[in-house]
Write a protein that holds these residues in place. Structure first.
Motif, PDB file in Angstrom:
ATOM      1  N   GLU A 104       0.812  -1.211   0.000  1.00  0.00           N
ATOM      2  CA  GLU A 104       0.000   0.000   0.000  1.00  0.00           C
ATOM      3  C   GLU A 104       0.852   1.271   0.000  1.00  0.00           C
ATOM      4  N   SER A 124      -4.951  -0.610  -1.641  1.00  0.00           N
ATOM      5  CA  SER A 124      -6.041   0.012  -0.864  1.00  0.00           C
ATOM      6  C   SER A 124      -6.982   0.810  -1.759  1.00  0.00           C
ATOM      7  N   THR A 140      -7.907   9.661   3.914  1.00  0.00           N
ATOM      8  CA  THR A 140      -7.812   8.610   2.898  1.00  0.00           C
ATOM      9  C   THR A 140      -8.803   8.938   1.805  1.00  0.00           C
ATOM     10  N   SER A 142     -10.527   7.644  -1.195  1.00  0.00           N
ATOM     11  CA  SER A 142     -10.782   6.326  -1.800  1.00  0.00           C
ATOM     12  C   SER A 142     -11.454   6.474  -3.155  1.00  0.00           C
TER      13      SER A 142
END
Length: 320
Positions: A104, A124, A140, A142
């Motif tokens: 990751e 990820s 994060t 995403s």
């Protein structure tokens, strides 16, 4: 526009050289070239003669990415050991060690203000943002799953994130994935904006134009270099000429040229207006993993370009 070869250093590392970037000059130090290698080391070089300034150890697997803070005082290296080592450029002291789950940690880049480090999050399917004041994970970003797919779907891992780039203002982040898609995020709102389509294979490198914040350049295993309007979501130029994967792209400080490195062992200089390569450098004997222009202020010509390769060497060119 042209590249003039200046010098090469044959065995710069003991193994393949996978990453390079420029450390900006400070009041104490000139600008330096930073390289990372499969030999687990990170090295700093004086571009005047490619003399070794210092060697940094501390990783237990190959170094996949290096990044320099805009202050020129701090740099970071990311390794296949899933650790990011943040260090003081002058003393080589470790400032922080950032840990991630296996596979990751891939490419990374500091934002223009130096307040955050963005890391391509590999499996990820996200970009991780680390705060540079306390070295804490703060966000994060995403990539959303395709509609109708379940978390268990085999295809979900296709969004393996390899590459990352900040827009010149630091307001947006782009990342390139294994499936050929590019995702663009609004950083302040931590919001996914849109995908940029067009590549059919992994996007290993991204670079925004320093002069036009809308222009995003990408390099892919499909042998093409694309230019997108990252805000208008349109692909406006596709250039081909490499005979194998495009591993690295960068935009010149004056915004007028693009450099690329490829598995075909060449470095090419491209004129985006002509949509064609105007020069091919053949001094490397193995695939070229990194090309990087040294930033010079004010959009002027006359900067250095570095390239690094699986042949263990570094080359420097003058761009004018």
């Amino acid at each position: 526009m042209k590249l003039a070869w200046l010098r090469s250093l044959e065995t710069a590392h003991q193994d393949c050289v996978w990453a390079c970037t420029w450390v900006p000059a400070t009041d104490k130090s000139p600008g330096l070239l930073l390289t990372g290698s499969l030999d687990e080391t990170v090295k700093l070089w004086n571009p005047e003669d490619l003399s070794l300034v210092r060697t940094n150890t501390g990783h237990c697997l190959g170094v996949v990415s290096v990044a320099a803070h805009p202050s020129g005082k701090i740099a970071a290296s990311a390794s296949m050991d899933s650790f990011i080592r943040v260090f003081d450029v002058e003393s080589n002291n470790t400032i922080a060690t950032l840990e991630a789950p296996p596979s990751e940690v891939w490419q990374m880049q500091f934002n223009p203000r130096g307040t955050m480090l963005a890391v391509a999050g590999g499996s990820s399917a996200s970009i991780k943002l680390w705060d540079t004041a306390e070295w804490k994970l703060i966000s994060t970003l995403s990539i959303p799953r395709p509609e109708g797919s379940k978390p268990s779907d085999k295809g979900s891992n296709k969004k393996f994130v390899l590459s990352v780039a900040w827009s010149p203002s630091g307001g947006q982040l782009a990342c390139g994935s294994m499936d050929g898609s590019i995702s663009v995020f609004d950083v302040q709102r931590a919001k996914f904006l849109h995908h940029l389509e067009g590549h059919t294979m992994p996007v290993r490198s991204l670079a925004y134009s320093p002069l036009d914040p809308r222009v995003l350049v990408s390099g892919s295993d499909d042998e093409c270099i694309h230019m997108y309007d990252a805000e208008g979501k349109t692909l406006f130029s596709s250039m081909s000429g490499h005979s194998s994967w495009v591993l690295s792209v960068d935009v010149s400080p004056d915004g007028a040229a693009i450099a690329s490195g490829s598995s075909d062992r060449t470095v090419k200089l491209w004129d985006p207006k002509m949509r064609a390569a105007v020069q091919t450098m053949t001094n490397h004997t193995d695939q070229v993993w990194g090309v990087k222009f040294e930033a010079v202020g004010g959009g002027v010509r006359g900067s250095l370009l570095a390239s690094v390769s699986d042949d263990k060497s570094i080359s420097l060119y003058h761009y004018s």
